[in-house]
Design an enzyme around this catalytic site. Sequence first.
Site, short mmCIF file in Angstrom:
data_model
loop_
_atom_site.label_atom_id
_atom_site.label_comp_id
_atom_site.label_asym_id
_atom_site.label_seq_id
_atom_site.Cartn_x
_atom_site.Cartn_y
_atom_site.Cartn_z
CG PHE A 1 -2.01 0.84 1.38
CD1 PHE A 1 -3.18 0.56 0.71
CD2 PHE A 1 -1.95 1.95 2.20
CE1 PHE A 1 -4.28 1.39 0.84
CE2 PHE A 1 -3.04 2.80 2.34
CZ PHE A 1 -4.21 2.52 1.66
N GLY A 2 1.09 1.87 -1.17
CA GLY A 2 2.07 2.95 -1.31
C GLY A 2 1.46 4.33 -1.27
CD1 TRP B 1 6.48 6.46 6.70
CD2 TRP B 1 8.21 5.31 7.55
NE1 TRP B 1 7.35 7.37 7.25
CE2 TRP B 1 8.42 6.69 7.79
CE3 TRP B 1 9.16 4.38 7.99
CZ2 TRP B 1 9.55 7.16 8.44
CZ3 TRP B 1 10.28 4.86 8.63
CH2 TRP B 1 10.47 6.22 8.86
NE ARG C 1 9.06 -13.48 40.69
CZ ARG C 1 10.35 -13.65 40.94
NH1 ARG C 1 10.91 -14.84 40.81
NH2 ARG C 1 11.10 -12.62 41.28
CD GLU D 1 -3.56 1.12 7.71
OE1 GLU D 1 -4.42 1.81 7.14
OE2 GLU D 1 -2.77 0.38 7.11
CB SER E 1 -3.66 8.68 18.62
OG SER E 1 -3.43 7.32 18.90
#
Length: 382
Positions: free
Chosen positions: A123-124, A156, A271, A366, A369
Site C-alpha cells: 500500500f504505497g 514506510w 511466580r 493507518e 491517534s
Amino acid sequence: MEFSLNETQAMVQKMAREYATRVIAPVASAMDRLERFPRAELKGLAELGLMAVNVPVELGGAGAGPVAYALAMQEVARACAATAVTMAVTNMVGEIIAAFGTDTQKKKYCPRLASGEFVAGSFGLSEPEAGSDPGGMRTTAIEDGDEWVINGQKQWITSGAYAGVIVVWARTGDREKLPGHRGISCFLVEAGTPGLKIGKAEDKMGIRGSNTVGLTFDDCRVPSSALLGQLHGGFKIAMTALDGGRIGVSSQAIGIARAALEESVQYARDRRQFDKPLFEFQATQHKLADMQVDIDASHLLAMRAAWLKEHGRSFSREASMAKLYSTEMVQRVCNKAVQIHGGYGYIREFAAERHLRDARVTTIYEGTSEVQRIVIARSLLS
C-alpha cells in the site's frame, strides 16, 4: 447487532486461532530476533483463505466478511503482530482492487493475492514529506501515450520488498488547478517493473518480522490499464481503504493485548513472592482486571465497526473510534504486563517485552491517534 457469531465467523475464528497457535506462535520470538519475513507462515494463511478474507469467492477470496476478518486478525496478532500486519495490508490491497478495479484487474490480481502466488500486497501512500497529509504528496504520474510515467518516493511501505503488486498513489492533476487531494490518482504497479527501486529494510523498534522499506520511482512506466478507479479519484480509494484498515489495526492491537494478558495471568500464577503466588496480591489482581476490561471494551468497538461495514452502513467514525481506543489501550495493557513480570518483563526471554515494542506502532500507522481524533471530532460537528 448480534453478539453471537454466525457459523462462518466462528469457523474462521477457530481456524485462525488453531493455525496461529500451532504454526506462528512457536516461531514469533525467532522472527522478531532474526527479522525473518514470515513467507512460509503467510503461505499457510493463504491456503486457509486468510489473505483475502473479505474478497468475493468468485475472485478467489473467502468472502467471509469484515467481522470474520477482524476476528482472524485478532487471532493472528495474538501469536505474532508482524505476521498480522503483513496479512492485514494484503487483505486491504485485495479488497480495494475488488471494490475499484476493472474486471481485468480483479481477475489478474485478486486470485494471486488470495492464493499466496503473490506473497503479499503493498500500500504505497505515505511519503517522506507526506504522512498524515496525503494531499501534500509529491509523487507524480504523467500520461505519455498509452503509458503513465511515475516519479517520486514512498516511505514506510509494509512488505514492499516482497509484494507482487503495489497500490501506488500519485499526483496526476496540476497542483494549482487541483490542489490538495483533488488531483491524486491510484495505480497498480507490479514487482519488477523497470524504474521501481526497493530501498533498504528499516531497522524498527517492533514488528521486526514485517518488512518495511522505502520505494523510489524513477521514470517508472506502467500501462494505461494500471490506473485503478477514476482519474483524480485516488483520494476516495485511499480513505475507503484506510477506514477498513483501521478495523484491522484495532484488531491487531486487541490480539497483542490478549497475548500480554494471557502471559501475565500465567506468570502471576507461577511466580511466588513473600511465600505466596503473585496472583494473590491485590495490586496484581487490579492490574489484570483493568487489562481485561480494556480489552473487552476495545473488542466491542472493533466489532461494532466491522458489523456496520458488513451491513453496508457508514462506519468511518466507528472505525476511527475503535482504532484510537484499541491502540492506546494496548499501550496500557502491555505496560502493565511488563510491570507484572518485573525484571523478567524487560528481557527478551519473556514475550512481554516484545508485545510492548510491537504495540507502539499501532498508534502511528493507518492514521495516528491525532488523526483519529480529528476524524471523530469532525463527524460530531458535521
